[in-house]
Design a protein around this motif. Sequence first.
Motif, PDB file in Angstrom:
ATOM      1  N   TYR A  73       0.861  -1.083   0.206  1.00 22.53           N
ATOM      2  CA  TYR A  73       0.183  -0.420   0.150  1.00 22.53           C
ATOM      3  C   TYR A  73       0.736   0.988  -0.269  1.00 22.53           C
ATOM      4  CZ  TYR A  73       1.143   0.332   4.856  1.00 22.53           C
ATOM      5  OH  TYR A  73       1.335  -0.111   6.225  1.00 22.53           O
ATOM      6  N   ARG A  74      -0.061   2.237  -0.143  1.00 26.04           N
ATOM      7  CA  ARG A  74       1.193   4.145  -0.112  1.00 26.04           C
ATOM      8  C   ARG A  74       0.445   4.809   1.012  1.00 26.04           C
ATOM      9  NH1 ARG A  74       1.128   6.436  -5.876  1.00 26.04           N
ATOM     10  NH2 ARG A  74       1.371   8.209  -4.914  1.00 26.04           N
ATOM     11  N   ALA A  75       1.332   5.263   1.086  1.00 29.07           N
ATOM     12  CA  ALA A  75       0.898   6.355   2.633  1.00 29.07           C
ATOM     13  C   ALA A  75       2.357   7.075   3.359  1.00 29.07           C
ATOM     14  CB  ALA A  75       0.113   5.696   3.485  1.00 29.07           C
ATOM     15  N   HIS A  76       2.548   8.261   3.314  1.00 32.52           N
ATOM     16  CA  HIS A  76       3.511   8.914   4.454  1.00 32.52           C
ATOM     17  C   HIS A  76       3.694   9.176   5.263  1.00 32.52           C
ATOM     18  CE1 HIS A  76       1.823  12.342   5.275  1.00 32.52           C
ATOM     19  NE2 HIS A  76       0.978  12.939   4.167  1.00 32.52           N
ATOM     20  N   PRO A  77       3.957   8.799   6.608  1.00 27.64           N
ATOM     21  CA  PRO A  77       4.300   8.538   8.029  1.00 27.64           C
ATOM     22  C   PRO A  77       3.436   9.248   8.716  1.00 27.64           C
ATOM     23  CG  PRO A  77       6.612   8.851   7.127  1.00 27.64           C
ATOM     24  CD  PRO A  77       5.632   9.572   5.999  1.00 27.64           C
ATOM     25  N   THR A  78       3.029  10.516   8.144  1.00 28.13           N
ATOM     26  CA  THR A  78       1.628  11.571   8.873  1.00 28.13           C
ATOM     27  C   THR A  78       0.152  11.464   7.852  1.00 28.13           C
ATOM     28  OG1 THR A  78       2.502  13.128   8.195  1.00 28.13           O
ATOM     29  CG2 THR A  78       3.441  12.961  10.232  1.00 28.13           C
ATOM     30  N   ALA A  79      -0.101  10.825   7.238  1.00 24.39           N
ATOM     31  CA  ALA A  79      -1.388  10.673   7.090  1.00 24.39           C
ATOM     32  C   ALA A  79      -2.324   9.899   8.010  1.00 24.39           C
ATOM     33  CB  ALA A  79      -0.826   9.948   5.150  1.00 24.39           C
ATOM     34  N   TYR A  80      -3.637  10.181   7.498  1.00 22.55           N
ATOM     35  CA  TYR A  80      -4.415   9.746   8.160  1.00 22.55           C
ATOM     36  C   TYR A  80      -5.533   8.469   6.902  1.00 22.55           C
ATOM     37  CZ  TYR A  80      -5.870  14.395  10.797  1.00 22.55           C
ATOM     38  OH  TYR A  80      -6.121  15.289  11.158  1.00 22.55           O
ATOM     39  N   PHE A  81      -4.862   8.562   5.868  1.00 23.24           N
ATOM     40  CA  PHE A  81      -5.234   7.489   5.020  1.00 23.24           C
ATOM     41  C   PHE A  81      -4.083   6.729   4.828  1.00 23.24           C
ATOM     42  CE2 PHE A  81      -6.606  11.452   3.691  1.00 23.24           C
ATOM     43  CZ  PHE A  81      -5.802  10.934   2.073  1.00 23.24           C
ATOM     44  N   LEU A  82      -4.308   5.513   3.976  1.00 24.65           N
ATOM     45  CA  LEU A  82      -2.850   4.827   3.259  1.00 24.65           C
ATOM     46  C   LEU A  82      -4.857   4.489   1.500  1.00 24.65           C
ATOM     47  CD1 LEU A  82      -3.892   1.635   3.397  1.00 24.65           C
ATOM     48  CD2 LEU A  82      -2.616   2.186   5.753  1.00 24.65           C
ATOM     49  N   TRP A  83      -3.719   4.475   0.846  1.00 22.75           N
ATOM     50  CA  TRP A  83      -4.163   3.767  -0.359  1.00 22.75           C
ATOM     51  C   TRP A  83      -3.214   2.771  -0.804  1.00 22.75           C
ATOM     52  CZ3 TRP A  83      -8.093   4.550  -3.614  1.00 22.75           C
ATOM     53  CH2 TRP A  83      -8.128   4.828  -5.273  1.00 22.75           C
ATOM     54  N   MET A  84      -4.825   0.930  -0.907  1.00 21.72           N
ATOM     55  CA  MET A  84      -4.156   0.206  -1.264  1.00 21.72           C
ATOM     56  C   MET A  84      -4.622  -0.527  -2.231  1.00 21.72           C
ATOM     57  SD  MET A  84      -5.395  -2.999   1.060  1.00 21.72           S
ATOM     58  CE  MET A  84      -4.056  -2.008   2.300  1.00 21.72           C
ATOM     59  N   ARG A  85      -4.045  -1.284  -3.742  1.00 17.53           N
ATOM     60  CA  ARG A  85      -4.518  -1.726  -5.190  1.00 17.53           C
ATOM     61  C   ARG A  85      -4.602  -3.468  -4.238  1.00 17.53           C
ATOM     62  NH1 ARG A  85      -4.400   0.811  -9.575  1.00 17.53           N
ATOM     63  NH2 ARG A  85      -4.037   3.570  -9.936  1.00 17.53           N
ATOM     64  N   ILE A  86      -5.489  -3.269  -5.091  1.00 17.54           N
ATOM     65  CA  ILE A  86      -6.143  -4.682  -5.360  1.00 17.54           C
ATOM     66  C   ILE A  86      -5.731  -5.598  -5.406  1.00 17.54           C
ATOM     67  CG2 ILE A  86      -8.442  -6.559  -4.431  1.00 17.54           C
ATOM     68  CD1 ILE A  86      -7.438  -4.084  -2.251  1.00 17.54           C
TER      69      ILE A  86
END
Length: 464
Positions: free
Chosen positions: A378-391
């Motif tokens: 998945y993708r996210a930076h260390p202080t993001a409120y969420f993450l992006w996940m490709r299935i």
Amino acid sequence: MRSHTWKPRLRRSSAPLYAAIVDALAADISAGKLRGGDRLPTHRDLANAVGASLGTITRAYAEAERRGLVRSQVGSGTFVNGLMDGDAYSPMLDRSRIDLGPTAAPILSGDLGHCALTAALANLSSRADLGALSGYQSHGGTAAQRAAGARWLGTTGVVASPEEITVCSGAQHATAILLSTLATTTGVLVEELTYPGALSAAQWLRLPTHPVEIDEAGLVPEALAQACRSSRAKVLYCTPTNHNPTTSIMPIERRRAIVAICREYGVTILENGALAPLVPDAPPPLAALAPEATYYIGSLSKATVPALRVGFLRSPTEARHLLENAAAATVWSGSPLLAEIATQWINDGTAAAIRDARRREAAARQTIAAAILKGTPYRAHPTAYFLWMRIPEHRRAMEVIEQAAAQNVLLGPAHLFAARAGSAPNALRVSLAAAKSCNELERGLSILAKLLDGSPTSPWSVMP
């Protein structure tokens, strides 16, 4: 109970049309666009709306009923099933849900934001000038509010004078007045995945949107140049820092390339910086690279508390009078009470302190996610409120969303962020901030991890 003129946004896929209709129905229920008890279009009306046969619609409604999404009443119609009125974001779930859908962190009893808001409201109630704060104010904010807004935007690298600031009722209000003021019938250039509020505002204003390809660094310069030529649109809406939904942070070289293209084609930039305060040491905003061509949208809601619906719009000085007229036409006057709290918090450091606390909490929750979802890309930076996940391609994101919903976990479908109808990626946006505690977040992510680790079920099944 209300009738709903629902029309599905169909995803491009190899699945049969009836299945695509059911997927779109599930996504709109999850997003809160459809509520419990809503009467859906008749078979014939929906068939006409999507260009399908009556048999296809009959099969779609039958499949939706089998999956528990709707119920049919002979002689009355088809209704959205088992939903709770009053649940603003996730009407599919009961009050024991684990909410991994929305962006903003809630106000939790005892946290810094909650305590500061309690103290601010108590202080306002005892002020001698409360009467003055109970009336109307200048359409674009007072001089003190504009100065505070310039100071707040300065924390994200925006250099602005009070004369360049318009006070708005949140970032969404700022987006709406900018689009209504600056966009023409040629429409708006947007990232192919973008903030749903911008898409809603463009749709409300009947403005066409022109999706532009993005990669891990944000807008693809070559794709933007091609879109400028083909669409002839003169407004670009984008989020270079803490992109929603992918969390990407556009590097400085890419920012310079985007600015150069916009200058070449005479395109005005609307830069969404609502989530930028959560990212320390981000590259300079586009507003710093091209202040003459950029309107910067900032707010306090995401970085402090959602109830503080105060936004600050930085524009070229000559545009502020036009924006004040737009503010007057939409809300006339923002809330002086909220604007006063915002001004005090910015000036005395409370806003920055709450922002820092939000960053720490986001970082802690990202650490939890990294541990539970270890091995899941998945993708996210260390202080993001969420993450992006490709299935993975052998799974369907909507299947995972429905399976999670059956276990009272809400996830954000990619359908909500797709600027091009029918092109939503097979992906999820997973919020880490809205869960009521870290323990609740762990439970929700553990359920998600088990669903992702499990073997795929049949295409249309929902876990019990």
